[in-house]
Design a protein around this motif. Structure first.
Motif, short mmCIF file in Angstrom:
data_model
loop_
_atom_site.label_atom_id
_atom_site.label_comp_id
_atom_site.label_asym_id
_atom_site.label_seq_id
_atom_site.Cartn_x
_atom_site.Cartn_y
_atom_site.Cartn_z
N GLN A 1 5.96 -20.49 10.45
CA GLN A 1 5.65 -20.97 9.10
C GLN A 1 5.14 -19.84 8.22
O GLN A 1 5.55 -19.72 7.06
CB GLN A 1 4.62 -22.12 9.14
CG GLN A 1 5.20 -23.44 9.54
CD GLN A 1 4.93 -23.80 11.01
OE1 GLN A 1 4.58 -22.94 11.83
NE2 GLN A 1 5.10 -25.05 11.35
N GLY A 2 4.25 -19.01 8.76
CA GLY A 2 3.73 -17.89 7.98
C GLY A 2 4.80 -16.86 7.66
O GLY A 2 4.84 -16.31 6.56
N LEU A 3 5.68 -16.60 8.63
CA LEU A 3 6.80 -15.68 8.40
C LEU A 3 7.72 -16.22 7.31
O LEU A 3 8.16 -15.48 6.42
CB LEU A 3 7.57 -15.44 9.69
CG LEU A 3 6.82 -14.70 10.79
CD1 LEU A 3 7.58 -14.78 12.11
CD2 LEU A 3 6.55 -13.25 10.41
N GLN A 4 8.00 -17.52 7.37
CA GLN A 4 8.85 -18.16 6.37
C GLN A 4 8.21 -18.07 4.99
O GLN A 4 8.88 -17.78 4.00
CB GLN A 4 9.13 -19.62 6.75
CG GLN A 4 9.98 -20.37 5.73
CD GLN A 4 11.37 -19.80 5.56
OE1 GLN A 4 11.94 -19.20 6.48
NE2 GLN A 4 11.95 -19.97 4.39
N LYS A 5 6.89 -18.28 4.94
CA LYS A 5 6.18 -18.21 3.65
C LYS A 5 6.27 -16.79 3.07
O LYS A 5 6.52 -16.62 1.88
CB LYS A 5 4.72 -18.63 3.83
CG LYS A 5 3.97 -18.70 2.54
CD LYS A 5 2.58 -19.28 2.71
CE LYS A 5 1.93 -19.40 1.34
NZ LYS A 5 0.59 -18.87 1.31
N LEU A 6 6.07 -15.77 3.90
CA LEU A 6 6.22 -14.39 3.43
C LEU A 6 7.64 -14.16 2.89
O LEU A 6 7.82 -13.57 1.83
CB LEU A 6 5.95 -13.40 4.56
CG LEU A 6 4.52 -13.23 5.04
CD1 LEU A 6 4.48 -12.27 6.23
CD2 LEU A 6 3.61 -12.74 3.92
N HIS A 7 8.62 -14.64 3.65
CA HIS A 7 10.02 -14.46 3.25
C HIS A 7 10.28 -15.11 1.90
O HIS A 7 10.88 -14.51 1.01
CB HIS A 7 10.95 -15.03 4.33
CG HIS A 7 12.38 -14.79 4.06
ND1 HIS A 7 12.97 -13.55 4.24
CD2 HIS A 7 13.37 -15.61 3.62
CE1 HIS A 7 14.25 -13.63 3.91
NE2 HIS A 7 14.50 -14.86 3.53
N GLU A 8 9.81 -16.34 1.74
CA GLU A 8 10.03 -17.05 0.47
C GLU A 8 9.28 -16.39 -0.68
O GLU A 8 9.81 -16.28 -1.79
CB GLU A 8 9.56 -18.51 0.60
CG GLU A 8 10.47 -19.35 1.47
CD GLU A 8 9.90 -20.74 1.74
OE1 GLU A 8 8.83 -21.11 1.18
OE2 GLU A 8 10.53 -21.47 2.53
N THR A 9 8.06 -15.96 -0.43
CA THR A 9 7.22 -15.38 -1.48
C THR A 9 7.75 -14.05 -1.99
O THR A 9 7.72 -13.78 -3.19
CB THR A 9 5.77 -15.20 -0.97
OG1 THR A 9 5.28 -16.47 -0.53
CG2 THR A 9 4.86 -14.64 -2.04
N TYR A 10 8.26 -13.21 -1.08
CA TYR A 10 8.60 -11.84 -1.47
C TYR A 10 10.08 -11.48 -1.42
O TYR A 10 10.44 -10.35 -1.74
CB TYR A 10 7.79 -10.85 -0.60
CG TYR A 10 6.30 -11.05 -0.77
CD1 TYR A 10 5.67 -10.68 -1.95
CD2 TYR A 10 5.54 -11.63 0.23
CE1 TYR A 10 4.30 -10.88 -2.13
CE2 TYR A 10 4.18 -11.84 0.07
CZ TYR A 10 3.57 -11.47 -1.11
OH TYR A 10 2.23 -11.68 -1.28
N SER A 11 10.94 -12.41 -1.08
CA SER A 11 12.37 -12.05 -0.95
C SER A 11 12.97 -11.59 -2.28
O SER A 11 13.80 -10.69 -2.29
CB SER A 11 13.18 -13.21 -0.35
OG SER A 11 13.14 -14.33 -1.19
N LYS A 12 12.52 -12.15 -3.37
CA LYS A 12 13.06 -11.74 -4.68
C LYS A 12 12.60 -10.34 -5.08
O LYS A 12 13.20 -9.70 -5.92
CB LYS A 12 12.67 -12.76 -5.76
CG LYS A 12 13.47 -14.04 -5.66
CD LYS A 12 13.17 -14.97 -6.83
CE LYS A 12 14.06 -16.18 -6.84
NZ LYS A 12 13.87 -17.11 -5.75
#
Length: 164
Positions: free
Chosen positions: A42-53
């Motif tokens: 979940q934390g990895l997914q949140k990082l991915h969503e937050t900073y992918s752009k």
């Protein structure tokens, strides 16, 4: 050898190199859906969503070498990651991350960023490697290092303003 020349297989079995990730900050993780640290998805997914752009990606490499905590096929792993943890970051085919059959990617990562006491070997699931935009392996984080703890390092690399 460059990180970007290393050949990997996607979770769907397609061969590719890491060249598509050139210029991005990466967090490369050996994952396992049945591990006690699986809540980190979940934390990895949140990082991915937050900073992918902003040019960041988590890359997940399932591994069954630690107490067979990743027992399923690539298809089962992909399904479990999506259904149980909402993972949308790139997942790759199951690999070995230690020993004589360790995948070249993890041989490279462990050589570039050693563990405690200078060891190369990966001790457990959810070991994480932070890679900068130029493909330099900057830091290794252990299983107990949560994605939230790593976020400030990612923000610095992406030059994202932090909130006090």
């Amino acid at each position: 050898m460059s990180l970007y020349n290393i050949e990997v297989n996607t979770i769907k079995g397609e061969k590719q190199t890491l060249a598509p990730y050139k210029g991005k900050v990466l967090l490369i993780v050996n994952t396992a859906t049945k591990c006690g640290f699986a809540n980190q998805f979940q934390g990895l997914q949140k990082l991915h969503e937050t900073y992918s752009k902003q040019g960041f990606s988590v890359l997940g490499f399932p591994c069954g070498q630690f107490a067979n905590q990743e027992p399923g096929s690539d298809e089962e792993v992909a399904e479990a990651c999506q259904l149980n943890f909402g993972v949308s970051f790139p997942l790759f085919a199951k690999i070995d991350v230690k020993g004589s059959d360790a995948h070249p990617l993890f041989q490279y990562l462990t050589n570039e960023a050693r563990g405690i006491f200078g060891t190369k070997t990966i001790k457990w699931n959810f070991t994480k490697f932070l890679v900068d935009q130029n493909g330099k392996v900057l830091k290794r984080f252990g299983s107990k290092d949560t994605p939230e703890k790593i976020e400030s390092y990612i923000q610095k690399l992406l030059k994202v303003p932090t909130h006090a």
